[in-house]
Design a protein around this motif. Structure first.
Motif, PDB file in Angstrom:
ATOM      1  N   VAL A 427      14.366 -84.014 105.981  1.00  0.00           N
ATOM      2  CA  VAL A 427      15.214 -83.104 106.225  1.00  0.00           C
ATOM      3  C   VAL A 427      14.502 -81.792 106.392  1.00  0.00           C
ATOM      4  O   VAL A 427      13.922 -81.298 105.445  1.00  0.00           O
ATOM      5  N   PHE A 428      14.606 -81.179 107.540  1.00  0.00           N
ATOM      6  CA  PHE A 428      13.873 -79.822 107.674  1.00  0.00           C
ATOM      7  C   PHE A 428      14.899 -78.656 107.587  1.00  0.00           C
ATOM      8  O   PHE A 428      15.869 -78.851 108.227  1.00  0.00           O
ATOM      9  N   LEU A 437      17.069 -71.049 101.554  1.00  0.00           N
ATOM     10  CA  LEU A 437      16.266 -72.025 101.919  1.00  0.00           C
ATOM     11  C   LEU A 437      15.947 -72.805 100.583  1.00  0.00           C
ATOM     12  O   LEU A 437      15.964 -74.225 100.466  1.00  0.00           O
ATOM     13  N   LYS A 438      15.802 -72.334  99.460  1.00  0.00           N
ATOM     14  CA  LYS A 438      15.002 -72.732  98.323  1.00  0.00           C
ATOM     15  C   LYS A 438      16.416 -73.237  97.604  1.00  0.00           C
ATOM     16  O   LYS A 438      16.219 -74.423  97.044  1.00  0.00           O
ATOM     17  N   GLY A 439      17.297 -72.555  97.546  1.00  0.00           N
ATOM     18  CA  GLY A 439      18.386 -73.139  96.991  1.00  0.00           C
ATOM     19  C   GLY A 439      18.986 -74.420  97.536  1.00  0.00           C
ATOM     20  O   GLY A 439      19.278 -75.471  96.879  1.00  0.00           O
ATOM     21  N   LEU A 440      18.850 -74.597  98.783  1.00  0.00           N
ATOM     22  CA  LEU A 440      19.549 -75.697  99.418  1.00  0.00           C
ATOM     23  C   LEU A 440      18.670 -76.884  99.162  1.00  0.00           C
ATOM     24  O   LEU A 440      19.017 -78.054  98.849  1.00  0.00           O
ATOM     25  N   ARG A 441      17.306 -76.461  99.176  1.00  0.00           N
ATOM     26  CA  ARG A 441      16.343 -77.436  98.833  1.00  0.00           C
ATOM     27  C   ARG A 441      16.354 -78.312  97.441  1.00  0.00           C
ATOM     28  O   ARG A 441      16.530 -79.297  97.287  1.00  0.00           O
ATOM     29  N   ASN A 442      16.751 -77.337  96.513  1.00  0.00           N
ATOM     30  CA  ASN A 442      16.985 -77.623  95.022  1.00  0.00           C
ATOM     31  C   ASN A 442      18.091 -78.643  95.161  1.00  0.00           C
ATOM     32  O   ASN A 442      18.065 -79.704  94.432  1.00  0.00           O
ATOM     33  N   LEU A 444      19.241 -80.460  97.399  1.00  0.00           N
ATOM     34  CA  LEU A 444      19.093 -81.773  97.890  1.00  0.00           C
ATOM     35  C   LEU A 444      18.027 -82.502  97.152  1.00  0.00           C
ATOM     36  O   LEU A 444      18.284 -83.763  96.919  1.00  0.00           O
ATOM     37  N   LEU A 445      17.119 -81.982  96.322  1.00  0.00           N
ATOM     38  CA  LEU A 445      16.223 -82.682  95.347  1.00  0.00           C
ATOM     39  C   LEU A 445      17.201 -83.256  94.299  1.00  0.00           C
ATOM     40  O   LEU A 445      16.897 -84.410  93.893  1.00  0.00           O
ATOM     41  N   ASP A 446      18.014 -82.353  93.866  1.00  0.00           N
ATOM     42  CA  ASP A 446      18.940 -82.989  92.675  1.00  0.00           C
ATOM     43  C   ASP A 446      19.737 -84.180  93.235  1.00  0.00           C
ATOM     44  O   ASP A 446      20.082 -84.758  92.373  1.00  0.00           O
ATOM     45  N   LEU A 447      19.899 -84.494  94.470  1.00  0.00           N
ATOM     46  CA  LEU A 447      20.731 -85.566  94.771  1.00  0.00           C
ATOM     47  C   LEU A 447      19.788 -86.650  95.071  1.00  0.00           C
ATOM     48  O   LEU A 447      20.251 -87.831  95.578  1.00  0.00           O
ATOM     49  N   LYS A 451      10.666 -85.133  97.269  1.00  0.00           N
ATOM     50  CA  LYS A 451      10.309 -83.447  97.442  1.00  0.00           C
ATOM     51  C   LYS A 451       9.687 -83.557  98.414  1.00  0.00           C
ATOM     52  O   LYS A 451       9.337 -82.394  99.158  1.00  0.00           O
ATOM     53  N   ASP A 452       8.705 -84.422  98.824  1.00  0.00           N
ATOM     54  CA  ASP A 452       7.732 -84.387 100.003  1.00  0.00           C
ATOM     55  C   ASP A 452       8.387 -84.507 101.376  1.00  0.00           C
ATOM     56  O   ASP A 452       7.990 -84.055 102.702  1.00  0.00           O
ATOM     57  N   ARG A 453       9.766 -84.787 101.325  1.00  0.00           N
ATOM     58  CA  ARG A 453      10.494 -84.930 102.603  1.00  0.00           C
ATOM     59  C   ARG A 453      11.423 -83.941 103.252  1.00  0.00           C
ATOM     60  O   ARG A 453      11.953 -83.928 104.042  1.00  0.00           O
ATOM     61  N   VAL A 454      11.758 -83.107 101.924  1.00  0.00           N
ATOM     62  CA  VAL A 454      12.595 -82.043 102.311  1.00  0.00           C
ATOM     63  C   VAL A 454      11.739 -80.672 102.556  1.00  0.00           C
ATOM     64  O   VAL A 454      11.055 -79.906 101.654  1.00  0.00           O
ATOM     65  N   VAL A 455      11.590 -80.430 103.699  1.00  0.00           N
ATOM     66  CA  VAL A 455      10.684 -79.414 104.061  1.00  0.00           C
ATOM     67  C   VAL A 455      11.234 -78.017 104.561  1.00  0.00           C
ATOM     68  O   VAL A 455      12.173 -78.110 105.442  1.00  0.00           O
ATOM     69  N   ILE A 456      10.768 -76.940 104.277  1.00  0.00           N
ATOM     70  CA  ILE A 456      11.208 -75.738 104.635  1.00  0.00           C
ATOM     71  C   ILE A 456      10.234 -75.442 105.741  1.00  0.00           C
ATOM     72  O   ILE A 456       8.979 -75.044 105.427  1.00  0.00           O
TER      73      ILE A 456
END
Ligand code: ZN
Length: 535
Positions: A427-428, A437-442, A444-447, A451-456
């Motif tokens: 997920v880019f 960006l960080k908020g959305l990444r967190n 997605l990680l919570d779900l 962590k290596d696949r959700v990339v900013i």
């Protein structure tokens, strides 16, 4: 077969959307938007494209907003002459928005050139003109939602309703692989709407992807789900307060960023006596033209929610510059809606200049305000701002209501992304300022996302797309890391000059003023060529 994806815009910032998808057989751009905000970022609009325009086989456009479509005329001017695929409503709105962007370009460059000539400097050329914009419209191909379309050798694409603005879509792209292998599937979200609205359908999309490119505008934000009644009640509160303060109410608004929906709500409130009735002036030739598209295509002929745009006597269009200037003389309670929504272009600047210093006036900002825009400075509570070179005190009441922005919040974006699963690759995250960006990444990680696949994605970064995790490739970024959404030295200069003005004004006497200026002059003399940058 190597497929790569390069993030040429909306990476680390919310504007300039542009992604380059390359295969051995073809190159396509997804969006080709204008950069807005800090000057350092806007300067990229003037530079040559970081690819050969005539090497591009097609452009796939998510929607008409200028930060997604605004450099299309520059692309065609630079030699791109293939097809641009977009939904028919997007093509119609571009027909209004792009020539207008060309007109703004011509006007701004002309004003700049007047100043440059006085300084003996060479003339600048507009990025593109009205004619360039009209020319580029010839390349547009209306594309129905939900149907596969061959867009370039080995590539097909399908548009999905995104629930953002009229015509807005997410684009699913399939890249054919060698015989016996299933195609690579990538989904570009475009801007995703909040759903649950009375005038647009909910965002949708396909399931089962290799990769997802996801917008993050409000990735860190959480907003209560509003019913249309709640939404109108919030607006009514502000209109009542603006009326009580003496008025007028000035609303800087994007020509097609929910402006039409806002007007429908305002008329409704006034006609139902939930807000004091007064004339609503729509002071934007562009928004007026856009109203026409909404009247014709905003809903079924016998039940179009935008019909009041034609029928209500409360609404007046001020088309000409002369009519716009006459608004100054209007007395009594009224509302003015003028573009641009970020306050950095268009007629609204003139109204801000004459109204911001008046305590009886109210300015209501709607929609996202990127770093570096005048709208953002007002929300942050600046007491003095500079408009077209003039300093203006801010004494008007500044209100912010982001319920007309047409973007899903953090939970909305994650829910939409989850519904697209399974996503076996990356997920880019794009189209957001760092905190979102960080908020959305967190989220997605919570779900449970890896962590290596959700990339900013960084600006200009290139990824080799494989079925699973994408691999970074070496690239040369045009701006330093973090730069796209940082205030630059132009903003620092404005803050410094404003602070200096205040100090000088508040100093106890002329002697103190002299002393302050002497100290600063001595400091300047000691630092020729400027201070070394802090690391
Ligand atoms: Zn948009």
């Amino acid at each position: 077969m190597t497929t790569t994806l390069q993030f040429l815009g909306a990476a680390g910032c919310v504007t300039g959307s542009c992604y380059l998808l390359s295969t051995p057989e073809a190159k396509v751009l997804i969006d080709c938007g204008l950069f807005q905000g800090p000057k350092t970022l806007k300067a990229l609009n003037y530079e040559p494209f970081p690819f050969k325009p005539d090497s591009i086989d097609a452009v796939l456009l998510t929607h008409a907003h200028i930060d997604h479509s605004g450099l299309i005329p520059k692309l065609s001017k630079a030699g791109f002459d293939r097809e641009i695929f977009a939904t028919s409503d997007t093509v119609r709105l571009c027909g209004v928005l792009l020539p207008d962007a060309g007109a703004i370009q011509e006007m701004e460059v002309e004003a700049l050139n007047k100043r440059r000539r006085r300084l003996g400097e060479e003339d600048l050329e507009p990025i593109f003109t009205i004619d360039d914009a009209r020319e580029s419209l010839r390349l547009m191909r209306p594309t129905p939602l939900g149907e596969w379309r061959a867009v370039a050798p080995g590539l097909r694409a399908r548009w999905w309703h995104a629930g953002h603005i009229l015509g807005a879509a997410s684009i699913e792209v399939e890249v054919a692989q060698e015989a016996g292998q299933s195609p690579l599937r990538v989904l570009f979200s475009g801007d995703v709407g909040p759903g649950g609205r009375d005038v647009t359908e909910d965002p949708e999309g396909p399931t089962g992807l290799d990769h997802l490119v996801l917008e993050s505008t409000y990735g860190a934000a959480e907003r209560a789900m509003l019913t249309p009644e709640d939404r109108r009640a919030q607006l009514a509160k502000i209109v009542l307060a603006a009326h009580a303060a003496g008025g007028p109410l000035l609303i800087p608004a994007f020509a097609v960023e929910r402006t039409q929906e806002l007007i429908v709500d305002l008329i409704d409130l006034m006609e139902q006596n939930q807000a004091p009735p007064g004339t609503i002036f729509l002071d934007s030739p562009l928004a007026i033209k856009a109203c026409d598209v909404f009247l014709r295509h905003g809903g079924p002929a016998n039940d179009n929610p935008y019909a009041v745009l034609r029928e209500s006597r409360l609404l007046q269009f001020t088309e000409s510059a002369n009519e716009s200037r006459h608004l100054e003389r209007i007395r009594g309670w009224h509302v003015i809606i003028a573009a641009s929504g970020m306050c950095d272009a268009g007629r609204v600047r003139h109204h801000l200049k004459r109204l911001l210093w008046r305590p009886e006036a109210t300015v209501l900002l709607v929609g996202f305000q990127p770093v570096g825009t005048l709208g953002r400075l007002l929300i942050e509570g600046r007491k003095t701002v500079s408009i077209q070179g003039d300093k203006v005190q801010v004494r008007a009441d500044i209100q912010y209501l982001d319920i007309y922005s047409g973007h899903a919040d953090g939970p909305g974006l994650t829910a939409w992304a989850q519904a697209r699963g399974p996503i076996i690759g990356n997920v880019f995250l794009t189209h957001g300022e760092p905190e979102n960006l960080k908020g959305l990444r967190n989220r997605l990680l919570d779900l449970g996302h890896d962590k290596d696949r959700v990339v900013i994605a960084d600006l200009d970064a290139i990824y080799k797309l494989r079925g699973e995790a994408a691999e970074t490739q070496v690239s040369t970024p045009r701006l330093a890391a973090g730069m796209p959404s940082r205030l630059d030295w132009h903003n620092s200069r404005a803050s410094f000059l404003s602070a200096l003005e205040h100090q000088l004004r508040d100093a106890k006497d002329d002697q103190a003023r002299e002393a302050l200026l002497n100290t600063l002059t001595a400091l300047l003399a000691r630092t020729p060529g400027g201070m070394p940058a802090e690391s």
